[in-house]
Motif scaffolding. Sequence first.
Motif, PDB file in Angstrom:
ATOM      1  N   UNK A  39       0.826  -1.209   0.000  1.00 13.26           N
ATOM      2  CA  UNK A  39       0.000   0.000   0.000  1.00 13.26           C
ATOM      3  C   UNK A  39       0.866   1.267   0.000  1.00 13.26           C
ATOM      4  N   UNK A  40       2.184   1.116  -0.063  1.00 16.58           N
ATOM      5  CA  UNK A  40       3.145   2.237  -0.057  1.00 16.58           C
ATOM      6  C   UNK A  40       3.102   3.038   1.240  1.00 16.58           C
ATOM      7  N   UNK A  41       2.649   2.409   2.313  1.00 12.47           N
ATOM      8  CA  UNK A  41       2.722   3.074   3.603  1.00 12.47           C
ATOM      9  C   UNK A  41       4.110   2.866   4.187  1.00 12.47           C
ATOM     10  N   UNK A  42       4.852   1.954   3.565  1.00 11.73           N
ATOM     11  CA  UNK A  42       6.156   1.569   4.075  1.00 11.73           C
ATOM     12  C   UNK A  42       7.052   1.349   2.875  1.00 11.73           C
ATOM     13  N   UNK A  43       8.284   1.802   2.936  1.00 12.58           N
ATOM     14  CA  UNK A  43       9.194   1.626   1.803  1.00 12.58           C
ATOM     15  C   UNK A  43       9.868   0.263   1.865  1.00 12.58           C
ATOM     16  N   UNK A  44       9.939  -0.406   0.709  1.00 14.83           N
ATOM     17  CA  UNK A  44      10.630  -1.696   0.666  1.00 14.83           C
ATOM     18  C   UNK A  44      12.132  -1.459   0.662  1.00 14.83           C
ATOM     19  N   UNK A  45      12.881  -2.348   1.308  1.00 14.49           N
ATOM     20  CA  UNK A  45      14.336  -2.248   1.283  1.00 14.49           C
ATOM     21  C   UNK A  45      14.854  -2.719  -0.075  1.00 14.49           C
ATOM     22  N   UNK A  46      14.281  -3.833  -0.559  1.00 15.19           N
ATOM     23  CA  UNK A  46      14.582  -4.272  -1.923  1.00 15.19           C
ATOM     24  C   UNK A  46      13.477  -5.192  -2.404  1.00 15.19           C
ATOM     25  N   UNK A  47      13.552  -5.585  -3.661  1.00 11.62           N
ATOM     26  CA  UNK A  47      12.531  -6.459  -4.211  1.00 11.62           C
ATOM     27  C   UNK A  47      11.661  -5.723  -5.209  1.00 11.62           C
ATOM     28  N   UNK A  48      10.844  -6.488  -5.939  1.00 12.06           N
ATOM     29  CA  UNK A  48       9.993  -5.886  -6.962  1.00 12.06           C
ATOM     30  C   UNK A  48       8.536  -6.195  -6.696  1.00 12.06           C
ATOM     31  N   UNK A  49       7.695  -5.182  -6.881  1.00 14.38           N
ATOM     32  CA  UNK A  49       6.256  -5.386  -6.811  1.00 14.38           C
ATOM     33  C   UNK A  49       5.681  -4.879  -8.126  1.00 14.38           C
ATOM     34  N   UNK A  50       4.865  -5.704  -8.758  1.00 13.67           N
ATOM     35  CA  UNK A  50       4.238  -5.304 -10.014  1.00 13.67           C
ATOM     36  C   UNK A  50       2.732  -5.376  -9.828  1.00 13.67           C
ATOM     37  N   UNK A  51       2.034  -4.285 -10.151  1.00 16.57           N
ATOM     38  CA  UNK A  51       0.585  -4.281 -10.002  1.00 16.57           C
ATOM     39  C   UNK A  51      -0.032  -4.055 -11.363  1.00 16.57           C
ATOM     40  N   UNK A  52      -0.877  -4.976 -11.814  1.00 18.38           N
ATOM     41  CA  UNK A  52      -1.569  -4.845 -13.079  1.00 18.38           C
ATOM     42  C   UNK A  52      -0.574  -4.581 -14.215  1.00 18.38           C
ATOM     43  N   UNK A  53       0.556  -5.281 -14.187  1.00 14.20           N
ATOM     44  CA  UNK A  53       1.565  -5.148 -15.239  1.00 14.20           C
ATOM     45  C   UNK A  53       2.508  -3.966 -15.077  1.00 14.20           C
ATOM     46  N   UNK A  54       2.272  -3.095 -14.073  1.00 14.07           N
ATOM     47  CA  UNK A  54       3.145  -1.927 -13.902  1.00 14.07           C
ATOM     48  C   UNK A  54       4.059  -2.141 -12.698  1.00 14.07           C
ATOM     49  N   UNK A  55       5.379  -2.149 -12.912  1.00 15.93           N
ATOM     50  CA  UNK A  55       6.273  -2.306 -11.753  1.00 15.93           C
ATOM     51  C   UNK A  55       6.289  -1.035 -10.901  1.00 15.93           C
ATOM     52  N   UNK A  56       6.290  -1.211  -9.590  1.00 14.48           N
ATOM     53  CA  UNK A  56       6.329  -0.068  -8.657  1.00 14.48           C
ATOM     54  C   UNK A  56       7.527   0.824  -8.946  1.00 14.48           C
ATOM     55  N   UNK A  67       5.752   6.845 -11.846  1.00 14.09           N
ATOM     56  CA  UNK A  67       5.871   8.271 -11.498  1.00 14.09           C
ATOM     57  C   UNK A  67       4.859   8.618 -10.423  1.00 14.09           C
ATOM     58  N   UNK A  68       4.834   9.878 -10.060  1.00 13.09           N
ATOM     59  CA  UNK A  68       3.919  10.370  -9.014  1.00 13.09           C
ATOM     60  C   UNK A  68       2.465  10.074  -9.346  1.00 13.09           C
ATOM     61  N   UNK A  69       2.079  10.315 -10.627  1.00 14.50           N
ATOM     62  CA  UNK A  69       0.687  10.140 -11.029  1.00 14.50           C
ATOM     63  C   UNK A  69       0.276   8.672 -10.935  1.00 14.50           C
ATOM     64  N   UNK A  70       1.186   7.804 -11.362  1.00 16.83           N
ATOM     65  CA  UNK A  70       0.914   6.360 -11.294  1.00 16.83           C
ATOM     66  C   UNK A  70       0.775   5.889  -9.858  1.00 16.83           C
ATOM     67  N   UNK A  71       1.626   6.440  -8.981  1.00 17.51           N
ATOM     68  CA  UNK A  71       1.573   6.055  -7.566  1.00 17.51           C
ATOM     69  C   UNK A  71       0.243   6.481  -6.956  1.00 17.51           C
ATOM     70  N   UNK A  72      -0.200   7.661  -7.372  1.00 16.66           N
ATOM     71  CA  UNK A  72      -1.479   8.159  -6.869  1.00 16.66           C
ATOM     72  C   UNK A  72      -2.610   7.242  -7.343  1.00 16.66           C
ATOM     73  N   UNK A  73      -2.526   6.797  -8.606  1.00 16.18           N
ATOM     74  CA  UNK A  73      -3.555   5.919  -9.138  1.00 16.18           C
ATOM     75  C   UNK A  73      -3.558   4.598  -8.375  1.00 16.18           C
ATOM     76  N   UNK A  74      -2.357   4.171  -7.994  1.00 17.48           N
ATOM     77  CA  UNK A  74      -2.228   2.933  -7.239  1.00 17.48           C
ATOM     78  C   UNK A  74      -2.955   3.038  -5.902  1.00 17.48           C
ATOM     79  N   UNK A  75      -2.895   4.218  -5.303  1.00 21.46           N
ATOM     80  CA  UNK A  75      -3.570   4.427  -4.020  1.00 21.46           C
ATOM     81  C   UNK A  75      -5.076   4.349  -4.168  1.00 21.46           C
ATOM     82  N   UNK A  76      -5.542   4.545  -5.416  1.00 22.24           N
ATOM     83  CA  UNK A  76      -6.976   4.382  -5.659  1.00 22.24           C
ATOM     84  C   UNK A  76      -7.292   2.902  -5.898  1.00 22.24           C
TER      85      UNK A  76
END
Lengths: 608, 307
Positions: free
Chosen positions: A364-381, A385-394
Amino acid sequence: MTEHAPILRIEDLSVEFGASRVIENLTLSVSPGKTTAIVGESGSGKSVTSLSVMRLAEMMGATYPSGKIIFEGSEGKTDLLALPQKKMRAIRGKDIAMIFQEPMTSLNPVFTIGDQIAESLILHEGMSKKDALKEGLRLLEMVRLPDAAQLLNRYPHQLSGGMRQRVMIAMALACRPKVLIADEPTTALDVTIQAQILTIIRDLQAELGMAVIFITHDMGVVAEVADDVMVMWKGKKVEEGPVKDLFANPKHPYTKTLLSAVPRLGAMAGEKFPKRFPVAVMDGDTPRIVGSEHIQNTAKYDAQPLLQVRDLVTRFDIKKGIFGGVTHRVHAVENVSFDIYRGETLALVGESGSGKSTIGRTIQQLQKATSGNITFDGRPFASMGKADQQRLRQEIQYIFQDPFASLDPRKKVGFSIAEPIHTHHLMDGTKQIKMRVDQLLERVGLTSAHADRYPHEFSGGQRQRICIARALASNPKLIIADEALSALDVSIQAQIINLFMELQEEHGLAYLFISHDMAVVEKMSHRVAVLYLGQVAELGSRQQVLENPSHPYTQRLLSAVPVADPTRNVNRTMLDGEIPSPVRRVGDEPAIVSYQEIAPGHLVANAV
Amino acid sequence: MAGFLIKRILQAAFVIVAVTLVVAFAVRLTGDPALMLSQGAGSITEEDLARIREALGVNKPFLVQYTDFFLGIFTLDFGRSFLGGTPVIDLIGNALPATLMLAFASMFVSIAVSIPLGIKAAVSRGKWADQFIRIISLIGLSFPNFWLAIMLVLLFSITLQWLPPSGMDGFASFLMPAITMGIILTATNVRLVRTSMLETMQSQYIMVARAKGLSESTVLYKHALRNCAIPLITYFGLQFGGLLGGIVVVERVFNWPGLGTLAFDAVGARDYPVLQAVITVLSMLIVGVNLLVDIAYGLIDPRIRTE
């Protein structure tokens, strides 16, 4: 065990706080060597009953308009309610002792364990401090605490929750009480620790022959510990009887609904998919059946996963040296990988320190990962960009354990539900937004009139429905439910589980369901990941993990779960020891486990 | 605990360096001491002024003056007063005990009164005793201290003639200044003790202590008070700083021969050495008291001691 005359009889007890009557004409008797469980939901009056026996309720403002509490002590029969507080103090802590729910806050932080145990002995037994400490040592050994001699000089904050609860038991049993009142003594503890505590209480009861009044909302615990059960509802006793009779043949409608709502681990053996069950709800004084049986085949495994987590590591720095250098880290999550598909519920289960909540917070991006990859709906975290992160919060919504703390107490719930719609510009026009809010409220089982009320006007279950409505408001694809059902009474819980599953079917929602409750997990998840110290110990379909647990930790966890069936034999010889801490010195990295696929999709960690 | 203390001591040293730097700089913004000294001396030429400046040492670059002053601290050499040439350390040596006695007397009065009253208010929450204590403390809070000082002088010195109106001469002379400073502190502290006590009494461990059969006074004074003291001590430490700041006004009203009076006179005379020495000593006192608070913290709260 031979039958004894009751040692404590509550007769026609009524308790009032101001003008509101919270206990009405309650009668109960308990016998030496027996455990009487008082069960009921929050607000049923079970805790007030026990505090009245201790005569502590009046310190919170209670009065007793009627009743007697007869205690058969060494000096004959005494009505505890008629005693002045001064005389009551001689009985409290000596003949009648109590253990409380919150072991983390039950011990005074500024005194040593030894001082706190010795205190009762010096007071009631007239021992010298030296003798009292010696006896304290014996008591700590009796509750099977390792290194008891050192513990005497330790302070509460240096002990884990399970250890503190054992200290509490040692303290309560110091003067060999005739009656022990245990008020939700294991509710705040992990299941494996709960199992240890229950065993200790049972063994000591047999040794000391005391009567135990065990207050709990957990029918699984009742089935395991009780000889007799009293069910309370709205301040009244609705039913009582021997535990096996009551479970096999409940008479009062409330008891029936309560028992029907309790999830029983193992009840879904052989089922491939999660399942919705009809729930009995008390409608005034009569039960009403809500919902119907329905198989939850919603997961879309043929499409790309919605969320992919690969080698996720999350660590926090704690404890710094004099010049700010990090000396210790919490290894909350270590190399965790999993997928969640659309329409799927993946349960993350584990005990304190397993890292399950950190995983949710990192996604949920409330916490920063130390390492590793998270991909949501084909988009890697990583490439967002800022706009994409905001969309992710939705698209990803979070539902917390405490529905009260997560709603702004100064805002009407309608405002709170509409907020994500405004934030993410999902809709224009006050009228349309209002309609959407009304529609959401109705969808979660409330009415549009509720939008104009404040959070404190709702019950816990209603508040959690509001939180669900708020999460739905932003049309999410994934909902992370972090212990979202844990604070709810079982009948409410059963309804919310069904609501979650209905919404999943309607909207194709994926859930990351974070829970410590294995029975609930069994009811509603498609796949299960068992976490232990930040790593996945076992991952597979619900059936694979729960019916063929293959990692020793999964087996241990499952064996510790109390099952609401008093006819079941409990054998827990394998449970011992504490859950290790995820805090490590810098440089002392944990070993990373490797996996073996014992069946398609069923991964089990190899021993390290 | 050792690490914690070392950290605090390093922080304290840093604070003192920063304070002395700011003080030395700010003092020099108050104006030219040569002009002040030569007032009323008839016609003064620019050369005379330059000579006075050289004699006082204020013509040197600021950093040189500051270094002299700062290094002097370690040998307790704060230079000589521009007025009369008395060594500053002697002036401080005379004034410091007077200020300290007054400050500690007021703190003592306030703590000795506010703890029992605050506890009483907390345990009789909502009853008349609580209401009464809260109203009295509100009244106490509403007095400005200079006004209260003048009223006390009017009543006890001029009308009743019980107490001396000014100066430091025996126990009787302590009463009015200490009460003036103490009342406002007490009024705040009563509320603070009450709130802290109420919060502590809600704790589960208090219920557990009662369930052991302990008497209410043991529960209150053994189990609750020590926990309730943890936030209070921090506040009392901070308060001590505020107290030293406020002492200037009270010392003026009662003509108390302390650091406040010394500083007040030094400002008027642009007596740099005295002013910067007084402020340095006050800031060291405040830092020192807060260090003591940290140590007391560790003694009371094992969670800090065993970190």
